[in-house]
Design a protein around this motif. Structure first.
Motif, PDB file in Angstrom:
ATOM      1  N   CYS A 104      -2.354  -0.512  -3.876  1.00  0.00           N
ATOM      2  CA  CYS A 104      -3.276   0.631  -3.963  1.00  0.00           C
ATOM      3  C   CYS A 104      -2.516   1.939  -3.767  1.00  0.00           C
ATOM      4  N   HIS A 105      -2.811   2.920  -4.631  1.00  0.00           N
ATOM      5  CA  HIS A 105      -2.198   4.247  -4.538  1.00  0.00           C
ATOM      6  C   HIS A 105      -3.221   5.302  -4.099  1.00  0.00           C
ATOM      7  N   GLY A 106      -4.400   4.854  -3.638  1.00  0.00           N
ATOM      8  CA  GLY A 106      -5.403   5.810  -3.132  1.00  0.00           C
ATOM      9  C   GLY A 106      -6.490   6.120  -4.139  1.00  0.00           C
TER      10      GLY A 106
ATOM     11  N   ASP B  59       5.732   2.519   1.026  1.00  0.00           N
ATOM     12  CA  ASP B  59       5.954   3.666   0.145  1.00  0.00           C
ATOM     13  C   ASP B  59       7.268   3.534  -0.609  1.00  0.00           C
ATOM     14  N   HIS B  60       7.278   4.084  -1.837  1.00  0.00           N
ATOM     15  CA  HIS B  60       8.496   4.071  -2.650  1.00  0.00           C
ATOM     16  C   HIS B  60       9.610   4.821  -1.921  1.00  0.00           C
ATOM     17  N   ASP B  61      10.732   4.149  -1.709  1.00  0.00           N
ATOM     18  CA  ASP B  61      11.943   4.776  -1.167  1.00  0.00           C
ATOM     19  C   ASP B  61      11.669   5.633   0.074  1.00  0.00           C
TER      20      ASP B  61
ATOM     21  N   LEU C 203       0.834  -1.209   0.000  1.00  0.00           N
ATOM     22  CA  LEU C 203       0.000   0.000   0.000  1.00  0.00           C
ATOM     23  C   LEU C 203       0.866   1.255   0.000  1.00  0.00           C
ATOM     24  N   HIS C 204       0.415   2.256  -0.750  1.00  0.00           N
ATOM     25  CA  HIS C 204       1.146   3.535  -0.829  1.00  0.00           C
ATOM     26  C   HIS C 204       0.349   4.656  -0.180  1.00  0.00           C
ATOM     27  N   SER C 205       1.085   5.669   0.288  1.00  0.00           N
ATOM     28  CA  SER C 205       0.437   6.835   0.912  1.00  0.00           C
ATOM     29  C   SER C 205       1.044   8.113   0.339  1.00  0.00           C
TER      30      SER C 205
ATOM     31  N   SER D 266       4.742   8.716  -0.458  1.00  0.00           N
ATOM     32  CA  SER D 266       5.340   8.615  -1.796  1.00  0.00           C
ATOM     33  C   SER D 266       4.276   9.088  -2.779  1.00  0.00           C
ATOM     34  N   ASP D 267       3.859   8.266  -3.733  1.00  0.00           N
ATOM     35  CA  ASP D 267       2.936   8.778  -4.752  1.00  0.00           C
ATOM     36  C   ASP D 267       1.484   8.338  -4.553  1.00  0.00           C
ATOM     37  N   GLY D 268       1.129   7.955  -3.336  1.00  0.00           N
ATOM     38  CA  GLY D 268      -0.270   7.666  -3.037  1.00  0.00           C
ATOM     39  C   GLY D 268      -1.030   8.955  -2.760  1.00  0.00           C
TER      40      GLY D 268
HETATM   41 FE    FE Z   1       3.825   4.148  -7.277  1.00  0.00          FE
END
Ligand code: FE
Ligand code: AMP
Ligand code: FE
Ligand code: ZN
Length: 276
Positions: free
Chosen positions: A244-246, A39-41, A9-11, A14-16
């Protein structure tokens, strides 16, 4: 009880498009018992997510998704149960944060030279404090009426080999695996079905890869079977998540990929038995 989990899961770190707190709320609404924020990096959102998880009864496994490259292919390595405070991981993430910022500046100046109004300040504001990426630039292009959608921004300008493309700073998957393991975590190859480069897997296994993301929104049934087999043959863990990116980025939605709870149990077993 059949416990549901989502380990990818992203928030907004990063790019979520959801804050870490909102991600956990969505997970609670979807009836998930365990999630990981990847999250990415970045690991910046983990503490906030864990705080909300404590309140809502959702366990949050500390995670991240590191960018790496091998033989011209971008490869993502998921880290689970990492210590977000580990100095090697912190210095790794610092380097990537700086590099992402410089890359965003280069992309923006390419766009500006093409006569497109994409102010750097607006992109930085859009990204907030987290890891900046091309989706934030795409968002600003939509906002400023230069393209109709994020997809169009990637297709016309930001995607690989398009006029405003700039390579991402990266390290080898082997080094990413090593830093995750140094930080006490399990290193897992993210969405291998998206690369079509299974030939790169043996080198990662030699470098200490712990697992493969078998279940993913973009994996079809035959890919799930294929990567389950590869995992079994190499004594690797299986993981899975929606990625999921939101809401702001459409599908997939938190909890929409079926991930067996036994995957998580096996991950815990491996950590306990010192497999790391
Ligand atoms: Fe992404
Ligand atoms: P970056 O980390 O800056 O290279 O951006 C990569 C991220 O951009 C990916 O994780 C996706 O979330 C997103 N992305 C990549 N390609 C596309 C695309 N064609 N349309 C929309 N989003 C994309
Ligand atoms: Fe990824
Ligand atoms: Zn992801």
């Amino acid at each position: 009880m059949n416990q549901r989990i989502d380990l990818h899961l992203h928030s907004t770190c990063s790019d979520g498009t959801s804050t870490p707190r909102e991600v956990v709320r969505r997970a609670a609404e979807a009836g998930l018992s365990v999630i990981s924020l990847t999250d990415h990096d970045s690991t910046e959102g983990v503490a906030e997510a864990q705080g909300e998880g404590d309140r809502l009864g959702v366990e949050v496994v500390p995670g991240t998704e590191l960018s790496a490259r091998n033989d011209g292919t971008d490869v993502h390595i998921l880290g689970y149960f990492i210590d977000p405070e580990h100095p090697d991981l912190i210095s790794w993430l610092d380097t990537f944060r700086q590099a992402r910022l410089q890359r965003a500046e280069r992309i923006v100046s390419k766009l500006n030279r093409m006569g497109l109004r994409v102010p750097l300040e607006q992109v930085l504001a859009r990204a907030g404090p987290g890891a900046i990426g091309r989706p934030h630039i795409a968002d600003v292009m939509v906002e400023n009426g230069l393209v109709f959608s994020v997809d169009e921004a990637f297709h016309k300008y930001l995607g690989y080999s398009k006029p405003a493309y700039v390579d991402k700073y990266s390290q080898s998957p082997a080094r990413a695996i090593q830093v995750i393991r140094a930080a006490g975590g399990l290193a897992c190859l993210a969405h291998p079905g998206l690369y079509r480069r299974d030939d790169l897997i043996p080198e990662m296994v030699s470098a200490g890869l712990d697992g493969i993301e078998v279940r993913h929104t973009k994996h079809n049934a035959s890919q799930v079977a294929r990567y389950s087999n590869i995992a079994a043959e190499n004594n690797l863990l299986c993981t899975g998540g929606s990625d999921c990116h939101g809401d702001g980025r459409g599908d997939p939605i938190v909890g929409t990929v079926d991930v067996p709870f036994s995957y998580l149990e096996a991950m815990r077993e491996r950590l306990k038995s010192g497999g790391n």
